[in-house]
Design an enzyme around this catalytic site. Structure first.
Site, mmCIF file in Angstrom:
data_model
loop_
_atom_site.group_PDB
_atom_site.id
_atom_site.type_symbol
_atom_site.label_atom_id
_atom_site.label_comp_id
_atom_site.label_asym_id
_atom_site.label_seq_id
_atom_site.Cartn_x
_atom_site.Cartn_y
_atom_site.Cartn_z
ATOM 1 N N SER A 111 -101.101 -76.294 23.863
ATOM 2 C CA SER A 111 -102.144 -75.910 22.911
ATOM 3 C C SER A 111 -102.247 -76.987 21.848
ATOM 4 O O SER A 111 -101.252 -77.668 21.539
ATOM 5 C CB SER A 111 -101.797 -74.576 22.252
ATOM 6 O OG SER A 111 -102.659 -74.311 21.160
ATOM 7 N N TYR A 142 -95.559 -69.536 17.647
ATOM 8 C CA TYR A 142 -96.432 -69.987 18.739
ATOM 9 C C TYR A 142 -96.570 -71.502 18.707
ATOM 10 O O TYR A 142 -96.412 -72.181 19.726
ATOM 11 C CB TYR A 142 -97.803 -69.319 18.643
ATOM 12 C CG TYR A 142 -98.750 -69.797 19.719
ATOM 13 C CD1 TYR A 142 -98.552 -69.419 21.048
ATOM 14 C CD2 TYR A 142 -99.813 -70.644 19.424
ATOM 15 C CE1 TYR A 142 -99.403 -69.871 22.051
ATOM 16 C CE2 TYR A 142 -100.662 -71.098 20.412
ATOM 17 C CZ TYR A 142 -100.458 -70.701 21.722
ATOM 18 O OH TYR A 142 -101.295 -71.154 22.719
ATOM 19 N N ASP A 164 -92.936 -60.895 35.634
ATOM 20 C CA ASP A 164 -92.947 -61.309 34.237
ATOM 21 C C ASP A 164 -91.994 -62.491 34.138
ATOM 22 O O ASP A 164 -90.788 -62.348 34.387
ATOM 23 C CB ASP A 164 -92.471 -60.154 33.354
ATOM 24 C CG ASP A 164 -92.530 -60.472 31.867
ATOM 25 O OD1 ASP A 164 -92.542 -61.665 31.509
ATOM 26 O OD2 ASP A 164 -92.545 -59.525 31.061
ATOM 27 N N GLY A 169 -107.710 -64.909 32.028
ATOM 28 C CA GLY A 169 -107.877 -66.141 31.273
ATOM 29 C C GLY A 169 -107.751 -67.414 32.085
ATOM 30 O O GLY A 169 -108.285 -67.543 33.191
ATOM 31 N N ARG A 216 -98.260 -60.211 35.592
ATOM 32 C CA ARG A 216 -97.549 -58.975 35.274
ATOM 33 C C ARG A 216 -98.306 -57.724 35.682
ATOM 34 O O ARG A 216 -97.708 -56.666 35.811
ATOM 35 C CB ARG A 216 -97.272 -58.915 33.767
ATOM 36 C CG ARG A 216 -96.314 -59.997 33.281
ATOM 37 C CD ARG A 216 -96.026 -59.855 31.801
ATOM 38 N NE ARG A 216 -97.218 -60.035 30.996
ATOM 39 C CZ ARG A 216 -97.251 -59.908 29.670
ATOM 40 N NH1 ARG A 216 -96.168 -59.560 29.011
ATOM 41 N NH2 ARG A 216 -98.379 -60.119 29.006
ATOM 42 N N GLY A 247 -99.193 -66.506 35.079
ATOM 43 C CA GLY A 247 -100.203 -65.906 34.208
ATOM 44 C C GLY A 247 -101.564 -65.890 34.869
ATOM 45 O O GLY A 247 -102.598 -66.152 34.235
ATOM 46 N N THR A 257 -103.417 -63.465 36.161
ATOM 47 C CA THR A 257 -104.240 -62.250 36.214
ATOM 48 C C THR A 257 -105.348 -62.222 35.178
ATOM 49 O O THR A 257 -106.142 -61.283 35.150
ATOM 50 C CB THR A 257 -103.359 -60.994 36.053
ATOM 51 O OG1 THR A 257 -102.598 -61.096 34.846
ATOM 52 C CG2 THR A 257 -102.430 -60.820 37.240
ATOM 53 N N PHE A 317 -106.696 -63.940 24.920
ATOM 54 C CA PHE A 317 -105.612 -64.419 24.057
ATOM 55 C C PHE A 317 -105.605 -63.711 22.696
ATOM 56 O O PHE A 317 -104.592 -63.154 22.267
ATOM 57 C CB PHE A 317 -105.753 -65.930 23.866
ATOM 58 C CG PHE A 317 -104.675 -66.558 23.038
ATOM 59 C CD1 PHE A 317 -103.516 -67.032 23.631
ATOM 60 C CD2 PHE A 317 -104.819 -66.689 21.662
ATOM 61 C CE1 PHE A 317 -102.509 -67.623 22.865
ATOM 62 C CE2 PHE A 317 -103.821 -67.268 20.892
ATOM 63 C CZ PHE A 317 -102.666 -67.734 21.496
#
Length: 239
Positions: free
Chosen positions: A142, A155, A62, A19, A40, A15, A17, A192
């Protein structure tokens, strides 16, 4: 003593790319690491390559495509195969209402990325770390993994899985030189919420109204702190 440099280390970030992942990739690259940036979006990977130049291998992938994970990691350049740090960052939350009104496809997508992708990345890279007797896996969770709330069912459940898996993995790794750490950010202003609300900027902005949110750079600092600890210090969980 905390390390300040990672020269010669290979760091894999999923991930990467946007944030957290982008900030993490930048942080470790600046500290001298060779970075494998997985994401991705090909255009953003190209931008990252232009920005960082050497010591970066961008991989368009991915992580929900678990067959492609093995192929991508097995074909890394020789200088990038001895991975000493894996940051399982790829993940997203797209619960857009209560469970009884949810899209089953959205649930499947979160499980495929947040759980299955993380497991396959870990399963592929962990044996090499153990064989080389050096390594660390940092899983990004999280606060939602513990603090459940309306309109967040799957989530929260996926991040609860990540928490429990990481702590169980750490237990399995006791007696080895490989560490496992879990980092649980609170609300951070990245893409997000924009992804969750399918590009609706007004809805996304409401998530951060009324307080100063965390930034991607804050989370990158937390990951760096965790990885920079001496080998005998294990940061199990950082919230």
């Amino acid at each position: 003593m905390l390390r300040s440099e990672f020269h010669g280390e290979v760091v894999v970030v999923t991930g990467a790319t946007s944030g957290f992942g982008l900030a993490i990739a930048r942080k470790f690259h600046a500290a001298g690491a060779r970075v494998v940036a997985i994401g991705r979006r090909e255009d953003r990977l190209a931008d990252l390559q232009d920005e960082m130049g050497d010591r970066l291998v961008p991989i368009k992938l991915d992580v929900s495509d678990t067959d492609a994970i093995s192929e991508a990691l097995d074909t890394l350049p020789p200088d990038y195969r001895d991975v000493s740090l894996l940051v399982n960052n790829a993940g997203f939350g797209i619960d857009r209402g209560p469970a009884q009104k949810a899209s089953l496809a959205d649930w499947d997508d979160m499980i495929d990325v947040n759980i299955r992708g993380l497991l396959h990345m870990t399963h592929h890279l962990l044996p090499g770390m153990l064989e080389r007797r050096k390594g660390q896996i940092v899983n990004i969770g999280s606060v939602a993994g513990r603090a459940v709330a309306p309109n967040n069912a799957v989530y929260s459940a996926t991040k609860s899985f990540v928490l429990q898996f990481t702590k169980a993995l750490k237990s399995d790794l006791i007696g080895t030189p490989v560490r496992a750490s879990y980092i649980a950010p609170g609300a951070a202003e990245t893409e997000f919420s924009l992804v969750r609300w399918q590009g609706d900027e007004a809805k996304a902005a409401k998530a951060y109204a009324g307080y100063q949110s965390l930034t991607a750079e804050d989370i990158a600092e937390a990951v760096f702190f965790t990885a920079a600890m001496p080998a005998h210090v294990d940061v199990t969980e950082l919230e």
